[in-house]
Design a protein around this motif. Structure first.
Motif, PDB file in Angstrom:
ATOM      1  N   MET A 152       0.811  -1.214   0.000  1.00 55.78           N
ATOM      2  CA  MET A 152       0.000   0.000   0.000  1.00 55.78           C
ATOM      3  C   MET A 152       0.848   1.269   0.000  1.00 55.78           C
ATOM      4  SD  MET A 152      -2.956  -1.080  -0.403  1.00 55.78           S
ATOM      5  CE  MET A 152      -3.654   0.569  -0.385  1.00 55.78           C
ATOM      6  N   MET A 153       2.050   1.222   0.563  1.00 59.30           N
ATOM      7  CA  MET A 153       2.928   2.384   0.489  1.00 59.30           C
ATOM      8  C   MET A 153       3.242   2.727  -0.961  1.00 59.30           C
ATOM      9  SD  MET A 153       5.699   2.084   3.593  1.00 59.30           S
ATOM     10  CE  MET A 153       6.612   3.462   2.872  1.00 59.30           C
ATOM     11  N   GLY A 154       3.575   1.726  -1.749  1.00 58.30           N
ATOM     12  CA  GLY A 154       3.834   1.969  -3.167  1.00 58.30           C
ATOM     13  C   GLY A 154       2.605   2.475  -3.896  1.00 58.30           C
ATOM     14  N   TYR A 155       1.429   1.988  -3.483  1.00 62.24           N
ATOM     15  CA  TYR A 155       0.205   2.437  -4.142  1.00 62.24           C
ATOM     16  C   TYR A 155      -0.107   3.889  -3.789  1.00 62.24           C
ATOM     17  CZ  TYR A 155      -4.295   1.889  -6.415  1.00 62.24           C
ATOM     18  OH  TYR A 155      -5.342   2.011  -7.279  1.00 62.24           O
ATOM     19  N   PHE A 156       0.015   4.234  -2.510  1.00 68.64           N
ATOM     20  CA  PHE A 156      -0.257   5.620  -2.104  1.00 68.64           C
ATOM     21  C   PHE A 156       0.772   6.587  -2.694  1.00 68.64           C
ATOM     22  CE2 PHE A 156      -2.446   3.700   1.762  1.00 68.64           C
ATOM     23  CZ  PHE A 156      -3.711   3.963   1.266  1.00 68.64           C
ATOM     24  N   LEU A 182     -12.802  19.639   3.398  1.00 65.24           N
ATOM     25  CA  LEU A 182     -12.612  18.353   4.063  1.00 65.24           C
ATOM     26  C   LEU A 182     -11.401  18.400   4.985  1.00 65.24           C
ATOM     27  CD1 LEU A 182     -13.286  15.730   1.237  1.00 65.24           C
ATOM     28  CD2 LEU A 182     -14.776  16.340   3.141  1.00 65.24           C
ATOM     29  N   THR A 183     -11.466  17.644   6.063  1.00 67.26           N
ATOM     30  CA  THR A 183     -10.314  17.473   6.937  1.00 67.26           C
ATOM     31  C   THR A 183      -9.360  16.464   6.303  1.00 67.26           C
ATOM     32  OG1 THR A 183     -11.364  15.675   8.164  1.00 67.26           O
ATOM     33  CG2 THR A 183     -11.761  17.933   8.943  1.00 67.26           C
ATOM     34  N   ARG A 239     -12.722   9.833   1.857  1.00 70.02           N
ATOM     35  CA  ARG A 239     -13.609  10.048   0.721  1.00 70.02           C
ATOM     36  C   ARG A 239     -12.897  10.076  -0.628  1.00 70.02           C
ATOM     37  NH1 ARG A 239     -18.165  14.524   2.518  1.00 70.02           N
ATOM     38  NH2 ARG A 239     -18.799  13.517   4.483  1.00 70.02           N
ATOM     39  N   ILE A 240     -11.611  10.386  -0.632  1.00 72.61           N
ATOM     40  CA  ILE A 240     -10.891  10.516  -1.899  1.00 72.61           C
ATOM     41  C   ILE A 240      -9.871   9.392  -2.071  1.00 72.61           C
ATOM     42  CG2 ILE A 240      -9.457  12.003  -3.320  1.00 72.61           C
ATOM     43  CD1 ILE A 240     -12.270  13.078  -2.830  1.00 72.61           C
ATOM     44  N   THR A 241      -8.931   9.308  -1.141  1.00 77.09           N
ATOM     45  CA  THR A 241      -7.815   8.381  -1.309  1.00 77.09           C
ATOM     46  C   THR A 241      -8.242   6.935  -1.160  1.00 77.09           C
ATOM     47  OG1 THR A 241      -6.372  10.091  -0.392  1.00 77.09           O
ATOM     48  CG2 THR A 241      -5.482   7.872  -0.546  1.00 77.09           C
ATOM     49  N   LEU A 242      -9.056   6.650  -0.152  1.00 80.74           N
ATOM     50  CA  LEU A 242      -9.432   5.266   0.109  1.00 80.74           C
ATOM     51  C   LEU A 242     -10.210   4.639  -1.042  1.00 80.74           C
ATOM     52  CD1 LEU A 242      -8.960   3.264   2.381  1.00 80.74           C
ATOM     53  CD2 LEU A 242     -11.173   3.907   3.344  1.00 80.74           C
ATOM     54  N   PRO A 243     -11.208   5.318  -1.634  1.00 82.06           N
ATOM     55  CA  PRO A 243     -11.875   4.702  -2.791  1.00 82.06           C
ATOM     56  C   PRO A 243     -10.940   4.474  -3.976  1.00 82.06           C
ATOM     57  CG  PRO A 243     -13.227   6.453  -1.869  1.00 82.06           C
ATOM     58  CD  PRO A 243     -11.899   6.557  -1.198  1.00 82.06           C
ATOM     59  N   GLU A 292      -5.949  15.258  -2.726  1.00 81.26           N
ATOM     60  CA  GLU A 292      -6.281  15.482  -1.320  1.00 81.26           C
ATOM     61  C   GLU A 292      -6.219  16.966  -0.975  1.00 81.26           C
ATOM     62  OE1 GLU A 292      -3.983  12.846   1.186  1.00 81.26           O
ATOM     63  OE2 GLU A 292      -3.842  11.411  -0.456  1.00 81.26           O
ATOM     64  N   GLU A 293      -5.243  17.656  -1.540  1.00 82.27           N
ATOM     65  CA  GLU A 293      -5.151  19.095  -1.264  1.00 82.27           C
ATOM     66  C   GLU A 293      -6.379  19.831  -1.790  1.00 82.27           C
ATOM     67  OE1 GLU A 293      -1.507  20.065  -3.132  1.00 82.27           O
ATOM     68  OE2 GLU A 293      -0.238  19.459  -1.432  1.00 82.27           O
TER      69      GLU A 293
END
Length: 271
Positions: free
Chosen positions: A153-157, A173-174, A181-185, A165-166
């Motif tokens: 997951m580190m490589g994926y993120f 959004l926090t 809402r953005i990264t996880l999906p 996200e910014e």
């Protein structure tokens, strides 16, 4: 084109040889599971034989393999789910906040052979009166699955644009909300890859269950050895039990291969 023709022929031939070499043991295993022990030792029955389901009846009814299947499913699902629950946020934090020392610790945990920790684990868990339960099996599988999930997951993120996200945080959004809402999906293929590989490891693991399980928590890989005796081996039952262990995980890998490929290559396109 003519110069490349011999190379293509060689490549196809090499591919066929490799595929046959990989599939031949599986084909023999499935065929032997449908034979009697007498037919297995008879060279004349190597290809042409009368199939029988007696070995599967013995495995699924007499040997109580349904309970062992349930045990394996419970340990694999629980270890995978807990590893994803802990590993995905940890990988996100290490990726976004450049926690290189923590990433190094995870890498070391991934490299260390888990078998070398079996004796300390057994000593600690036996003093805690936990040996023989499902908890110790799930925790031992998590020790290997968690670093694997974090590493994937580190490589994926790292491959996901930070600007997404910014922009979400500019809209109100926090950081946690942007992650949820953005990264996880967007990271679903990577999570699927990590989960599949973790499940396959837990399902196939033999050594941990052999040392840390009991008769009630025995998993399928350990239960297979019930067909191996001191004086003789029930090859038909052994091959039927091995087929029961192997085919489900092969089907999972077959139908989920696109997620595995996309998840493992996701970090290669960063930037």
């Amino acid at each position: 084109m003519r110069a490349r023709t011999p190379y293509k022929v060689f490549r196809v031939a090499a591919l066929v040889v490799v595929v046959l070499a990989l599939l031949a043991p599986l084909a023999w295993m499935v065929a032997a599971s449908l034979k009697t022990n007498v037919d297995i030792y008879n060279p004349d029955k190597a290809i042409v034989f009368t199939p029988t389901w007696d070995n599967y009846d013995k495995v699924l009814q007499q040997a109580n393999y349904v309970q062992f299947i349930v045990n394996s499913l419970w340990v694999a699902f629980a270890a995978t789910a807990l590893s994803i629950l802990l590993g995905v946020p940890a990988a996100y934090s290490m990726s976004r906040f450049s926690m290189r020392r923590s990433a190094l610790v995870v890498l070391m945990a991934r490299i260390i052979p888990a078998v070398s920790l079996l004796v300390p684990w057994y000593y600690v868990f036996s003093n805690l009166k936990m040996v023989g339960g499902f908890t110790v099996l799930i925790l031992s599988h998590m020790f290997v699955s968690l670093p694997l999930i974090v590493y994937i997951m580190m490589g994926y993120f790292d491959g996901l644009p930070l600007e997404l996200e910014e922009s979400a945080m500019v809209d109100g959004l926090t950081p946690i909300g942007a992650f949820r809402r953005i990264t996880l999906p967007l990271s679903t293929p990577g999570i699927a890859t990590a989960g599949i590989l973790s499940f396959i490891f837990s399902w196939n693991n033999f050594m941990f269950a052999l040392v840390l399980s009991s008769a009630d928590t025995k998993t399928l890989p350990v239960a297979i050895f019930d067909f191996v005796g001191y004086a003789s081996i029930d090859w038909g039952g052994l091959m039927a039990a091995s087929t029961v262990v192997t085919l489900p995980i092969m089907l999972i890998a077959l139908f989920a291969q696109k997620y595995v490929v996309s998840g493992l290559t996701a970090g290669a396109t960063k930037g």
